[in-house]
Design a protein around this motif. Structure first.
Motif, PDB file in Angstrom:
ATOM      1  N   ARG A 515      37.705  46.225  33.741  1.00  0.00           N
ATOM      2  CA  ARG A 515      38.443  47.153  34.606  1.00  0.00           C
ATOM      3  C   ARG A 515      37.518  48.230  35.170  1.00  0.00           C
ATOM      4  O   ARG A 515      37.607  48.566  36.363  1.00  0.00           O
ATOM      5  CB  ARG A 515      39.603  47.774  33.832  1.00  0.00           C
ATOM      6  N   THR A 516      36.626  48.754  34.353  1.00  0.00           N
ATOM      7  CA  THR A 516      35.712  49.797  34.833  1.00  0.00           C
ATOM      8  C   THR A 516      34.804  49.257  35.934  1.00  0.00           C
ATOM      9  O   THR A 516      34.593  49.907  36.966  1.00  0.00           O
ATOM     10  CB  THR A 516      34.861  50.333  33.674  1.00  0.00           C
ATOM     11  N   ALA A 517      34.252  48.065  35.721  1.00  0.00           N
ATOM     12  CA  ALA A 517      33.381  47.461  36.734  1.00  0.00           C
ATOM     13  C   ALA A 517      34.134  47.250  38.042  1.00  0.00           C
ATOM     14  O   ALA A 517      33.621  47.555  39.134  1.00  0.00           O
ATOM     15  CB  ALA A 517      32.820  46.141  36.219  1.00  0.00           C
ATOM     16  N   LEU A 518      35.351  46.736  37.946  1.00  0.00           N
ATOM     17  CA  LEU A 518      36.142  46.480  39.148  1.00  0.00           C
ATOM     18  C   LEU A 518      36.528  47.773  39.854  1.00  0.00           C
ATOM     19  O   LEU A 518      36.570  47.831  41.087  1.00  0.00           O
ATOM     20  CB  LEU A 518      37.386  45.677  38.785  1.00  0.00           C
ATOM     21  N   GLU A 519      36.796  48.813  39.107  1.00  0.00           N
ATOM     22  CA  GLU A 519      37.130  50.099  39.729  1.00  0.00           C
ATOM     23  C   GLU A 519      35.932  50.670  40.477  1.00  0.00           C
ATOM     24  O   GLU A 519      36.075  51.250  41.563  1.00  0.00           O
ATOM     25  CB  GLU A 519      37.626  51.077  38.663  1.00  0.00           C
ATOM     26  N   ARG A 520      34.751  50.525  39.904  1.00  0.00           N
ATOM     27  CA  ARG A 520      33.555  51.012  40.590  1.00  0.00           C
ATOM     28  C   ARG A 520      33.310  50.233  41.883  1.00  0.00           C
ATOM     29  O   ARG A 520      32.905  50.813  42.900  1.00  0.00           O
ATOM     30  CB  ARG A 520      32.341  50.907  39.658  1.00  0.00           C
ATOM     31  N   ILE A 521      33.559  48.945  41.835  1.00  0.00           N
ATOM     32  CA  ILE A 521      33.402  48.149  43.055  1.00  0.00           C
ATOM     33  C   ILE A 521      34.451  48.560  44.087  1.00  0.00           C
ATOM     34  O   ILE A 521      34.144  48.717  45.275  1.00  0.00           O
ATOM     35  CB  ILE A 521      33.517  46.647  42.741  1.00  0.00           C
ATOM     36  N   ARG A 522      35.692  48.748  43.639  1.00  0.00           N
ATOM     37  CA  ARG A 522      36.760  49.145  44.560  1.00  0.00           C
ATOM     38  C   ARG A 522      36.437  50.462  45.236  1.00  0.00           C
ATOM     39  O   ARG A 522      36.701  50.644  46.437  1.00  0.00           O
ATOM     40  CB  ARG A 522      38.090  49.254  43.818  1.00  0.00           C
ATOM     41  N   ASP A 523      35.850  51.402  44.497  1.00  0.00           N
ATOM     42  CA  ASP A 523      35.495  52.697  45.075  1.00  0.00           C
ATOM     43  C   ASP A 523      34.493  52.551  46.212  1.00  0.00           C
ATOM     44  O   ASP A 523      34.420  53.400  47.098  1.00  0.00           O
ATOM     45  CB  ASP A 523      34.917  53.620  43.996  1.00  0.00           C
ATOM     46  N   THR A 524      33.722  51.458  46.177  1.00  0.00           N
ATOM     47  CA  THR A 524      32.751  51.209  47.239  1.00  0.00           C
ATOM     48  C   THR A 524      33.380  50.465  48.404  1.00  0.00           C
ATOM     49  O   THR A 524      32.819  50.425  49.496  1.00  0.00           O
ATOM     50  CB  THR A 524      31.566  50.379  46.682  1.00  0.00           C
ATOM     51  N   GLY A 525      34.523  49.847  48.178  1.00  0.00           N
ATOM     52  CA  GLY A 525      35.221  49.154  49.252  1.00  0.00           C
ATOM     53  C   GLY A 525      34.860  47.694  49.414  1.00  0.00           C
ATOM     54  O   GLY A 525      35.175  47.090  50.438  1.00  0.00           O
ATOM     55  N   ILE A 526      34.206  47.092  48.419  1.00  0.00           N
ATOM     56  CA  ILE A 526      33.829  45.683  48.510  1.00  0.00           C
ATOM     57  C   ILE A 526      34.886  44.835  47.806  1.00  0.00           C
ATOM     58  O   ILE A 526      35.172  45.060  46.628  1.00  0.00           O
ATOM     59  CB  ILE A 526      32.453  45.429  47.865  1.00  0.00           C
ATOM     60  N   PRO A 527      35.494  43.861  48.488  1.00  0.00           N
ATOM     61  CA  PRO A 527      36.470  42.978  47.842  1.00  0.00           C
ATOM     62  C   PRO A 527      35.813  42.140  46.741  1.00  0.00           C
ATOM     63  O   PRO A 527      34.625  41.819  46.805  1.00  0.00           O
ATOM     64  CB  PRO A 527      36.971  42.088  48.983  1.00  0.00           C
ATOM     65  N   VAL A 528      36.621  41.757  45.746  1.00  0.00           N
ATOM     66  CA  VAL A 528      36.105  41.019  44.593  1.00  0.00           C
ATOM     67  C   VAL A 528      36.953  39.772  44.341  1.00  0.00           C
ATOM     68  O   VAL A 528      38.183  39.828  44.342  1.00  0.00           O
ATOM     69  CB  VAL A 528      36.118  41.893  43.315  1.00  0.00           C
ATOM     70  N   GLY A 529      36.254  38.658  44.113  1.00  0.00           N
ATOM     71  CA  GLY A 529      36.887  37.452  43.619  1.00  0.00           C
ATOM     72  C   GLY A 529      36.483  37.257  42.171  1.00  0.00           C
ATOM     73  O   GLY A 529      35.465  37.795  41.721  1.00  0.00           O
ATOM     74  N   SER A 530      37.263  36.493  41.416  1.00  0.00           N
ATOM     75  CA  SER A 530      36.964  36.360  39.984  1.00  0.00           C
ATOM     76  C   SER A 530      37.305  34.968  39.488  1.00  0.00           C
ATOM     77  O   SER A 530      38.127  34.262  40.073  1.00  0.00           O
ATOM     78  CB  SER A 530      37.763  37.392  39.176  1.00  0.00           C
ATOM     79  N   SER A 531      36.649  34.590  38.398  1.00  0.00           N
ATOM     80  CA  SER A 531      36.978  33.333  37.720  1.00  0.00           C
ATOM     81  C   SER A 531      37.430  33.658  36.306  1.00  0.00           C
ATOM     82  O   SER A 531      36.927  34.589  35.671  1.00  0.00           O
ATOM     83  CB  SER A 531      35.771  32.394  37.690  1.00  0.00           C
ATOM     84  N   VAL A 532      38.374  32.887  35.821  1.00  0.00           N
ATOM     85  CA  VAL A 532      38.909  33.050  34.470  1.00  0.00           C
ATOM     86  C   VAL A 532      38.792  31.692  33.781  1.00  0.00           C
ATOM     87  O   VAL A 532      39.144  30.661  34.361  1.00  0.00           O
ATOM     88  CB  VAL A 532      40.371  33.518  34.500  1.00  0.00           C
ATOM     89  N   LEU A 533      38.307  31.698  32.553  1.00  0.00           N
ATOM     90  CA  LEU A 533      38.052  30.451  31.842  1.00  0.00           C
ATOM     91  C   LEU A 533      38.883  30.399  30.570  1.00  0.00           C
ATOM     92  O   LEU A 533      38.725  31.229  29.673  1.00  0.00           O
ATOM     93  CB  LEU A 533      36.563  30.341  31.505  1.00  0.00           C
ATOM     94  N   PHE A 534      39.749  29.408  30.482  1.00  0.00           N
ATOM     95  CA  PHE A 534      40.595  29.220  29.312  1.00  0.00           C
ATOM     96  C   PHE A 534      40.029  28.108  28.428  1.00  0.00           C
ATOM     97  O   PHE A 534      39.523  27.107  28.919  1.00  0.00           O
ATOM     98  CB  PHE A 534      42.016  28.846  29.731  1.00  0.00           C
ATOM     99  N   GLY A 535      40.132  28.322  27.096  1.00  0.00           N
ATOM    100  CA  GLY A 535      39.719  27.286  26.158  1.00  0.00           C
ATOM    101  C   GLY A 535      38.460  27.603  25.387  1.00  0.00           C
ATOM    102  O   GLY A 535      37.930  26.749  24.672  1.00  0.00           O
ATOM    103  N   LEU A 536      37.968  28.843  25.499  1.00  0.00           N
ATOM    104  CA  LEU A 536      36.785  29.246  24.747  1.00  0.00           C
ATOM    105  C   LEU A 536      37.113  29.357  23.259  1.00  0.00           C
ATOM    106  O   LEU A 536      38.285  29.297  22.856  1.00  0.00           O
ATOM    107  CB  LEU A 536      36.262  30.580  25.284  1.00  0.00           C
ATOM    108  N   GLU A 537      36.079  29.526  22.451  1.00  0.00           N
ATOM    109  CA  GLU A 537      36.286  29.677  21.010  1.00  0.00           C
ATOM    110  C   GLU A 537      37.229  30.856  20.749  1.00  0.00           C
ATOM    111  O   GLU A 537      37.098  31.921  21.350  1.00  0.00           O
ATOM    112  CB  GLU A 537      34.945  29.914  20.316  1.00  0.00           C
ATOM    113  N   GLY A 538      38.199  30.659  19.847  1.00  0.00           N
ATOM    114  CA  GLY A 538      39.163  31.708  19.522  1.00  0.00           C
ATOM    115  C   GLY A 538      40.405  31.691  20.388  1.00  0.00           C
ATOM    116  O   GLY A 538      41.317  32.509  20.173  1.00  0.00           O
ATOM    117  N   GLU A 539      40.481  30.765  21.361  1.00  0.00           N
ATOM    118  CA  GLU A 539      41.633  30.725  22.269  1.00  0.00           C
ATOM    119  C   GLU A 539      42.879  30.237  21.536  1.00  0.00           C
ATOM    120  O   GLU A 539      42.835  29.267  20.773  1.00  0.00           O
ATOM    121  CB  GLU A 539      41.328  29.801  23.440  1.00  0.00           C
ATOM    122  N   THR A 540      43.991  30.935  21.751  1.00  0.00           N
ATOM    123  CA  THR A 540      45.301  30.550  21.228  1.00  0.00           C
ATOM    124  C   THR A 540      46.318  30.788  22.328  1.00  0.00           C
ATOM    125  O   THR A 540      45.997  31.344  23.381  1.00  0.00           O
ATOM    126  CB  THR A 540      45.679  31.398  19.999  1.00  0.00           C
TER     127      THR A 540
END
Length: 648
Positions: A515-540
């Motif tokens: 959230r902090t990283a994304l807020e800093r980017i938003r303050d600069t005005g650059i749009p952000v895309g993201s990837s989310v990965l399901f199934g890593l160790e510890g996933e339930t």
């Protein structure tokens, strides 16, 4: 087929005892073939031999990873893994076509035909398209088969292309999830053209085939092409496999094939190619990079490990030299709202982080290589080259932009900003002026957009806040209009197993970093895309719900414009694959895999190779909940490509 033995020929790694005699033999072979070629053509000398008398057709292909887009296919970019692998062979062939036959030419007599490089007019009119919309015959674009999905239509298109083109060599690049389709492509090639030599390369080769110098042996993973052939899990449809930093090794292989070819029929056997490769090695031929070339001749594998000087990515020929830029990415909109023509570019080959699930880690690819010398200046020149080819935007495919080096990022941004705001093209650096030659080039450079990849740690714990904010401003002012960040998971229980957050701070958990990283980017005005990965160790199911909810909050707060859900797929060489006991169970070869919903909703996901931490019900849940909670933000910039029936 059972592979009886593997013979290692290590002349490319060691000094040859008979280098002088072998070099003389190689020179005499070339001279005799050139003389015969001149006599056949009735010419006065080698330079006068017509192109049709010395060229032979080739076809390259990128193996797809999907059988149906289902409206969820990632927006297709240019096949850069293939273009990059071909950069040196294509450059050698194009130079040989210009220079004519001769002993001082890369391809001294016979030469692969990659068509003519696209003209500027062709480049500026090129549009994104599937195979039926490729460039007309005669251009380099027509030598690449890029189906994107593997279905009945793609199979028919490949057969038609083979009958029309009749290549002597077929080169296919594949990642692991596309390997089964690469094998099927090769089977079709052998059915249509039994004498055509098939060369396998790509990330799957890199991950499953390597040379162990201490033991002078070839190490094959269970899912490797050669091991699958040896176990009779796959047919012997591959003649050569190339792994590692293979640009120069592939060029060497193509030169050996050309020299091994019969001048009458332009056909070569694996046995003859092996003989020429051995002659190259004994003659003292050396090429940059570390790679491995394996040739399958009946029941014997001939292995040629290559160890040359360190590869300089900046010294490689441009991947786009022979091919038009066709990608158009909606994340880079033009003033009229249409997507910009977008080039792909890299200034490094791997990620410096050591995430246990990632096949792009430097630990997996065999070391980190970058642009050397004056990297920022060289990158700017390459970028200007792409602008001259028609690029209106550039996306840097590096796992982390400039491998996370703030000094290099700042230097590059300063140079690009200065170039875009220069009073005129005559004020550009000399290396850029050679590419920016008309008003159209100049306007594209001034309006150029670019995007790159960053991480949450890079923008939070690894640097002071003011340094991060200053860098983001520099990126924006240089023309950066899109950043992409791997969120992976929003659950601390999951992320504690991942090395992505390399600096752990007790009172600053991963969720807060994101959230902090994304807020800093938003303050600069650059749009952000993201990837989310399901199934890593510890996933339930609980951590899945947490991630879906927390990413939804990021969407609600306007911090991300795109969220792409992915399912962990086991790559052969990654740590998590071994930790989960899957390294000797991966089925990337069976042609009749039951690829069905919900797997087809996620790129690279197939039954049997997705995370053991997820049930099929979990995958359905992820598909349905991300669509509901994230809404239009989920892959919102990824349009449907075409509707096809799922291949059975």
């Amino acid at each position: 087929m059972l592979i009886r033995q593997t013979v290692v020929h290590d002349d490319f790694r060691t000094a040859a005892d008979m280098a002088a005699d072998s070099a003389r033999e190689l020179r005499l072979l070339r001279e005799s073939r050139i003389a015969e070629l001149v006599a056949r053509a009735g010419c006065a000398g080698p330079a006068e031999v017509p192109w049709h008398a010395r060229s032979f057709p080739v076809l390259a292909a990128l193996a797809p990873v999907m059988t149906s887009p289902e409206g969820e296919i990632t927006y297709p970019g240019d096949p850069m893994c293939l273009y990059a692998a071909l950069s040196v062979p294509v450059d050698s062939a194009l130079r040989s076509a210009r220079l004519g036959a001769g002993t001082d030419v890369p391809f001294s007599d016979l030469c692969p035909s990659w068509g003519k490089p696209p003209s500027k007019a062709h480049r500026l009119s090129a549009e994104h398209g599937l195979p039926s919309q490729r460039a007309s015959t005669g251009t380099s674009d027509a030598t690449v088969f890029d189906p994107r999905v593997w279905d009945a239509e793609a199979r028919a298109e490949l057969r038609a292309e083979l009958r029309r083109h009749r290549p002597r060599v077929f080169l296919v690049s594949t990642v692991s999830p596309g390997h089964r389709y690469a094998l099927e492509m090769a089977r079709i090639v052998k059915q249509e053209l039994p004498d055509c030599l098939v060369v396998f390369g790509g990330r799957h080769m890199d991950e499953t085939m390597r040379y162990a110098p201490a033991k002078r042996s070839v190490v094959l993973e269970y899912s490797s092409t050669l091991q699958a052939i040896d176990d009779r899990r796959a047919e012997a449809v591959a003649d050569f496999c190339v792994s590692g930093e293979g640009q120069f090794a592939l060029d060497l292989l193509m030169k050996a094939i050309a020299l091994a070819m019969d001048l009458d029929r332009t056909r070569a056997t694996v046995c003859e190619v092996v003989r020429i490769l051995r002659l190259f090695g004994a003659a003292g031929t050396r090429v940059p990079g570390n790679s491995l070339v394996c040739a399958l001749d009946l029941d014997t594998v001939h292995a040629f490990p290559v160890a040359g000087e360190k590869l300089d990515l900046a010294a490689l020929p441009s991947p786009y030299q022979g091919f038009a830029i066709r990608s158009r990415f909606p994340v880079f909109p033009l003033p009229d709202g249409s997507p910009a023509r977008t080039a792909h570019m890299t200034v490094s080959n791997a990620c410096p982080y050591h995430c246990d699930f990632c096949s792009e880690s430097a630990l997996v690819v065999g070391g980190l290589k970058r642009f050397r010398g004056s990297p920022a200046e060289t990158a700017l020149e390459r970028l200007c080259e792409y602008v001259s080819y028609g690029a209106e935007a550039v996306f840097f495919d590096d796992s982390i932009f400039w491998t996370g080096s703030f000094p290099l990022m700042r230097e590059f941004c300063a140079l690009l900003h200065a170039a875009r705001t220069a009073p005129g093209p005559e004020k550009l650096p000399e290396g850029c002026r050679r590419w920016i030659t008309d008003e159209g080039d100049w306007q594209r450079l001034r309006q150029l957009q670019f995007g790159c990849q960053v991480t949450a740690d890079l923008l939070t714990t690894l640097h002071k806040e003011d340094e991060v904010r200053d860098l983001l401003v520099a990126l924006r002012d240089a023309g950066c209009t899109y950043l992409y960040m791997g969120i992976e998971s929003m659950s601390t229980d999951v992320m504690q197993h991942v090395h992505k957050n390399i600096r752990r701070i007790t009172d600053f958990p991963w969720k807060a970093k994101v959230r902090t990283a994304l807020e800093r980017i938003r303050d600069t005005g650059i749009p952000v895309g993201s990837s989310v990965l399901f199934g890593l160790e510890g996933e339930t199911r609980k951590t899945i719900e947490e991630t879906v909810y927390e990413v939804g909050r990021l969407v609600d707060d306007g911090l991300i414009m795109l969220a792409s859900p992915n399912i962990l797929t086991y790559h052969p060489a990654t740590k998590i694959t071994r930790a989960h006991g899957m390294h000797d169970r991966l089925d990337y070869h069976s042609p009749d895999i039951d690829n069905r919903p919900p797997y087809i909703f996620f790129e690279e996901a197939f039954p049997g190779v997705v995370s053991r931490r997820l049930t099929e019900d979990d995958i359905w849940f992820i598909h349905e909940q991300t669509a509901t909670r994230w809404g239009a933000i989920r892959n919102s910039a990824e349009p449907e490509v075409r509707k096809v029936e799922t291949a059975g």
